[in-house]
Scaffold this active site. Structure first.
Site, PDB file in Angstrom:
ATOM      1  N   VAL A 277       0.822  -1.215   0.000  1.00  0.00           N
ATOM      2  CA  VAL A 277       0.000   0.000   0.000  1.00  0.00           C
ATOM      3  C   VAL A 277       0.856   1.265   0.000  1.00  0.00           C
ATOM      4  O   VAL A 277       0.623   2.189  -0.783  1.00  0.00           O
ATOM      5  CB  VAL A 277      -0.960  -0.002   1.214  1.00  0.00           C
TER       6      VAL A 277
ATOM      7  N   THR B  68      -5.251  -0.161   7.517  1.00  0.00           N
ATOM      8  CA  THR B  68      -6.604  -0.527   7.954  1.00  0.00           C
ATOM      9  C   THR B  68      -6.577  -0.751   9.463  1.00  0.00           C
ATOM     10  O   THR B  68      -5.840  -1.608   9.962  1.00  0.00           O
ATOM     11  CB  THR B  68      -7.047  -1.823   7.243  1.00  0.00           C
TER      12      THR B  68
ATOM     13  N   PHE C  22      -8.538   1.462  -0.600  1.00  0.00           N
ATOM     14  CA  PHE C  22      -9.391   0.407  -1.162  1.00  0.00           C
ATOM     15  C   PHE C  22      -8.753  -0.284  -2.361  1.00  0.00           C
ATOM     16  O   PHE C  22      -9.414  -1.062  -3.041  1.00  0.00           O
ATOM     17  CB  PHE C  22     -10.754   0.995  -1.556  1.00  0.00           C
TER      18      PHE C  22
ATOM     19  N   GLY D  94     -15.261 -20.489  -5.391  1.00  0.00           N
ATOM     20  CA  GLY D  94     -13.936 -21.082  -5.499  1.00  0.00           C
ATOM     21  C   GLY D  94     -13.462 -21.584  -4.152  1.00  0.00           C
ATOM     22  O   GLY D  94     -14.274 -21.955  -3.302  1.00  0.00           O
TER      23      GLY D  94
ATOM     24  N   CYS E  49      -5.659  -9.087   3.572  1.00  0.00           N
ATOM     25  CA  CYS E  49      -6.687  -8.163   4.066  1.00  0.00           C
ATOM     26  C   CYS E  49      -7.947  -8.857   4.581  1.00  0.00           C
ATOM     27  O   CYS E  49      -8.250  -8.764   5.775  1.00  0.00           O
ATOM     28  CB  CYS E  49      -7.057  -7.163   2.979  1.00  0.00           C
TER      29      CYS E  49
ATOM     30  N   ARG F  63       0.532 -14.062   1.530  1.00  0.00           N
ATOM     31  CA  ARG F  63      -0.042 -14.012   2.881  1.00  0.00           C
ATOM     32  C   ARG F  63      -1.459 -14.582   2.878  1.00  0.00           C
ATOM     33  O   ARG F  63      -2.305 -14.160   2.107  1.00  0.00           O
ATOM     34  CB  ARG F  63      -0.031 -12.568   3.408  1.00  0.00           C
TER      35      ARG F  63
END
Ligand code: NAD
Length: 434
Positions: free
Chosen positions: A11, A121, A154, A255, A262, A329
């Site tokens: 980010v 966040t 976002f 899926g 996140c 991650r």
């Protein structure tokens, strides 16, 4: 405007590059000195399409620079964005240690007015904590003024630049007109709707948005489970549902479930925040449960169709949590591969960009140089990330080299009918009775 971004990961780096490219002078900071060294040499430390070229261009124009010192960056900037990680603690809470460390360091070196902006966040009420930490850590008798604001991000990895430059909205949570004016000025070139709220609401908007998107994914995965049982095809169901404007087609892809850095952690943190506030968010608990079950139902399907897993050779295409990133991650591939290895299966794998990171997470995997090398002698193939590259593969060649022609498509990216016609046994997620 002179801006510092503390935390130069997925980010921070994108934010820094994009803010420099719309006309600001940006210093990206990180306490990982090795990372800063590479960035200064013009080498990207993550994979993100288009980012390296733009970064190099802006460095040449001296609008973007890198520094390991929060002190220098603070003193040279009026606005400081915090973009460090906020990972999960064992109990699901957001771990805000990195945020606190950065805020404390900024406070120690504030020599004039600063606007400190949360980009990471964080749970509601973090802004208040930041304000208090600055007050407590300012040098004694300091009269320096400051504001705290929230500006949640976002962007999606893989399309981060375009997401940043063309956002659906920009959310700014502020408690002063000065902070609002500065943030409006920063984002002026982007010409999009700016939603101005108080800091708590801005923090809530981010957690509520990510949780809602995770809920859509779990919802369609639950629908996929029923499709498999009643002989419906979830792709057709998603299409039919998604055309309804009230619902929308995005995030209705069944899926192996959501992963990444996140959704899993933000859903957990939001559940914990709700609990602490006295509200039991049972809906969100179920979103998480459905997601976990989805991965294991995929493993069960493989076990069911392969019979014994011991010494079976399983090929895996795609390891990253989503295409166009190298981010591993919380990737679904990690849990799925671990469960199959537990039963004695041997794994051969390939990912176009995430192999380097994957090697840090996965043990006893035979990493291959391309999709064709993976499938040699395999008893089945799993598709775990929907990289475009996989749809270009010559399946006539694939079927020749596999020991058993079975494909488990955890992302429903392949055309079911075509592969069946070629002689594959093909299993998607929610594509009808298996
Ligand atoms: P990341 O791990 O890629 O980057 C964080 C960076 O902060 C690392 O490079 C780390 O070395 C650095 N850092 C940690 N402590 C520091 C310190 N004291 N001083 C300077 N640098 C320090 O994380 P990320 O994926 O970029 O996420 C950052 C935040 O943005 C998180 O809160 C995440 O939830 C949020 N977010 C991420 C995404 C995404 O797609 N990755 C999207 C929206 C929001």
């Amino acid at each position: 405007m002179n801006i510092a971004i503390v935390g130069s990961g997925y980010v921070g780096l994108v934010t820094g590059v994009c803010l420099a490219s719309i006309g600001h002078r940006v210093i990206c900071v990180d306490n990982d000195r090795e990372k800063i060294k590479k960035l200064k040499e013009g080498h990207l430390t993550i994979y993100e399409p288009g980012l390296e070229e733009e970064m190099k261009r802006l460095m040449k124009q001296k609008r973007l620079s890198f520094n390991a010192s929060v002190k220098e960056a603070t003193q040279q900037s009026e606005v400081i964005f915090i973009a460090v990680g906020t990972p999960s603690k064992k109990n699901g809470d957001a771990d805000l240690t990195y945020v606190e460390n950065v805020v404390r360091e900024i406070a120690l070196h504030m020599d004039s007015y600063k606007l400190i902006v949360e980009k990471s966040t964080v749970p509601a009420e973090t802004g208040k904590r930041i304000q208090r930490t600055i007050q407590l850590n300012l040098p004694r008798n300091s009269k320096v003024e400051f504001d705290v604001a929230s500006n949640p991000e976002f962007l999606r990895e893989g399309s981060a630049i375009s997401d940043f430059m063309n956002p659906d909205r920009i959310v700014i949570g502020v408690e002063s007109q000065r902070a609002e004016r500065i943030l409006r000025e920063i984002y002026k070139p982007l010409k999009t709707k700016i939603v101005v709220t108080n800091i708590n609401s801005a923090e809530m908007i981010k957690h509520a948005s990510n949780s809602f998107l995770a809920m859509k994914i779990s919802f369609i995965n639950a629908i996929a489970q029923i499709c498999d049982r009643v002989g419906a095809d979830v792709l057709e169901v998603s299409e039919g549902m998604g055309l309804d404007k009230r619902i929308g087609r995005n995030f209705l892809d069944a899926g192996i479930g959501y992963g990444g850095s996140c959704f899993p952690k933000d859903v957990d943190a939001f559940i914990r925040l709700s609990e602490k506030s006295g509200y039991h968010f049972s809906l969100l608990n179920e979103v998480r449960n459905v997601n976990e079950k989805q991965k294991m139902s995929f493993v069960k399907l493989v076990e069911d169709k392969l019979w014994n897993l011991k010494d079976k050779v399983i090929g895996v295409w795609g390891l990253a949590f989503k295409p166009n990133t190298d981010d591993m991650r919380n990737a679904g591939s990690l849990d799925i591969i671990a469960a199959l290895q537990q039963e004695g299966a041997k794994i051969r794998a390939y990912d176009p960009q995430a192999m380097g990171n994957a090697q840090k997470f996965l043990k006893n995997v035979n990493f291959c140089k391309d999709p064709y090398q993976v499938i040699k002698g395999c008893d089945c193939l799993l598709i775990l990330t929907e990289w475009e590259e996989f749809s270009q593969v010559d399946f006539k060649k694939v079927i020749k080299d596999m020991r058993q022609a079975i494909i488990f498509d955890g992302r429903n990216m392949m055309a079911l009918k075509d592969l069946k016609k070629m002689g594959f046994e093909y299993y998607g997620m929610g594509r009808g009775k298996a």
